[in-house]
Design a protein around this motif. Structure first.
Motif: not given
Length: 441
Positions: A60, A65, A103, A109, A141
């Motif tokens: 992650s 992202f 994130f 985002r 997130l």
């Protein structure tokens, strides 16, 4: 054979880790149709569900992202499929109480926030399902404080879902996800309270009468409400006396504890993990309640006894459970409105002493135990205690002192304090002069 625990095949050949399999599947997404992508993402979500913390953190990343954002912009991944992956990542993050996913540093985002605001302003053809999905991803997130405008949109959007009283399983899971997202946001402020307190109160009261929420959803709505205490102390009376938090928390914790016992006997590991997660969330909420709440009454001691029962049945492989129990005792001891007498009656003092005896120097359990005892010393020597309790202070001191002598506490604590002599936090050393805090008996 499990997917991976640095797994090895029977012939001794090393196979891919879960994180490596996840990355490999992610690379395949660019070259698939939308339907094929959906199947791959389902497989990726199954991998995420089995990952430990280190594995989860490794996949992650901001890079991940940003890559998803680029794929959406280039129409190599649909919003629907990106949400399928991101919502599950947020769900696992929330349940496992993970942090620092980066994130907020990603272009994804920024894009999601713009999409949420733009979609919310539409007068016609508003995509309500998409808006809900984006709000849930954003809340679960994120690690940062959102703008008032964005928070307002997300809270209002998810409260509509959370207020549903349908009893169909699919509907209940949607309510659960909405409430979990709201609870995890940590972004309660006066705006959210003023807009939605009545709805939150109704959700809790309706469940108390009709039992329409899942266990996780019910815990989540309490969490969303409870953290409002930081901004509005007037909520305390309603939480304690109108919505009966103590009664509800005791019932939920005791029921979850019974489930844990049954699942251990049945060796149902998958369900056991899910129940332990919800139990941990309730215990953290109780810890916060002990720390913040000043409305301590006779019924409140039941909550101490309930946490004590969990502590007694928790095992070595559930150290996190034992840890949060000890931390909640520590928070209760710091709360001047909690009677020392009640902590003695519940067995909390004896539990901490027992933990000290079997602790090692580097254990976080030891740190919680030492902090508890430090606070106990301060409470017993204080001249400004709000309450004396039914038992006179001198008698309280004698009872605690005798317990410490019986457990062989003194030698153990001296050894632990000497071992921690190099630590910056020298507040531990208050306990080395424990006898100074007691009257001569």
């Amino acid at each position: 054979m499990s997917i991976c625990e640095d797994d090895k095949c029977e012939n001794g050949v090393q196979t891919m880790t879960r994180a490596e399999k996840f990355s490999k599947l992610f690379c395949e997404l660019e070259h698939c149709t939308e339907d094929e992508q959906e199947q791959i993402i389902i497989e990726m979500n199954e991998l995420i569900d089995t990952m430990n913390e280190d594995e989860y953190y490794s996949v992650s990343s901001t890079e991940l992202f940003n890559k998803i954002c680029k794929m959406i912009e280039e129409r190599k991944m649909s919003i629907k499929n990106s949400v399928l992956l991101l919502k599950f990542m947020g769900y696992c993050k929330a349940l496992k109480t993970l942090y620092d996913l980066h994130f907020e540093e990603s272009s994804l985002r920024t894009n999601f926030e713009k999409m949420i605001i733009d979609e919310s302003k539409k007068k016609k053809e508003k995509k309500e399902k998409l808006l809900v999905d984006l709000c849930e991803c954003n809340l679960m997130l994120n690690e940062y404080v959102m703008s008032e405008e964005l928070l307002s949109v997300c809270v209002q959007c998810l409260m509509k879902v959370a207020s549903s009283r349908e009893k169909r399983e699919e509907e209940k899971k949607q309510v659960e996800m909405a409430l979990l997202s709201l609870s995890y946001s940590g972004c309660w402020n006066n705006m959210a309270k003023d807009l939605h307190f009545d709805e939150i109160k109704e959700i809790i009261q309706y469940h108390q009468e009709h039992n329409n929420l899942t266990q996780l959803a019910y815990q989540s709505v309490w969490e969303f409400l409870m953290y409002g205490l930081e901004y509005d102390g007037s909520l305390e009376y309603i939480i304690v006396n109108k919505l009966h938090f103590v009664r509800e928390a005791v019932r939920e914790i005791d029921e979850l504890s019974r489930c844990v016992d049954w699942m251990r006997k049945e060796k149902n590991e998958n369900e056991l993990k899910k129940v332990l997660i919800i139990l941990m969330r309730w215990l953290r909420l109780v810890d916060y309640y002990f720390y913040e709440c000043g409305l301590w009454n006779e019924a409140s001691i039941d909550l101490l006894f309930s946490v004590m029962r969990v502590f007694r049945v928790s095992r070595e492989n559930e150290r996190a459970i034992r840890g949060i129990c000890l931390k909640s005792f520590q928070s209760a001891m710091k709360n001047i409105d909690v009677e020392v007498e009640d902590l003695l009656k519940s067995g909390a003092v004896d539990a901490v002493l027992g933990e000290i005896i079997q602790s090692n120097v580097d254990s976080f359990l030891t740190d919680y135990s030492l902090s508890f005892l430090r606070e106990l010393c301060v409470r017993l020597m204080s001249k400004i205690e709000k309450k004396q309790g039914k038992i006179h202070r001198t008698e309280l001191k004698r009872m605690v002192f005798e317990s410490m002598e019986e457990e062989g506490y003194e030698d153990c604590i001296i050894r632990l304090c000497q071992s921690k002599a190099g630590e910056i936090d020298n507040s531990y050393f208050l306990i080395k002069k424990l006898e100074d805090y007691f009257v001569n008996i």
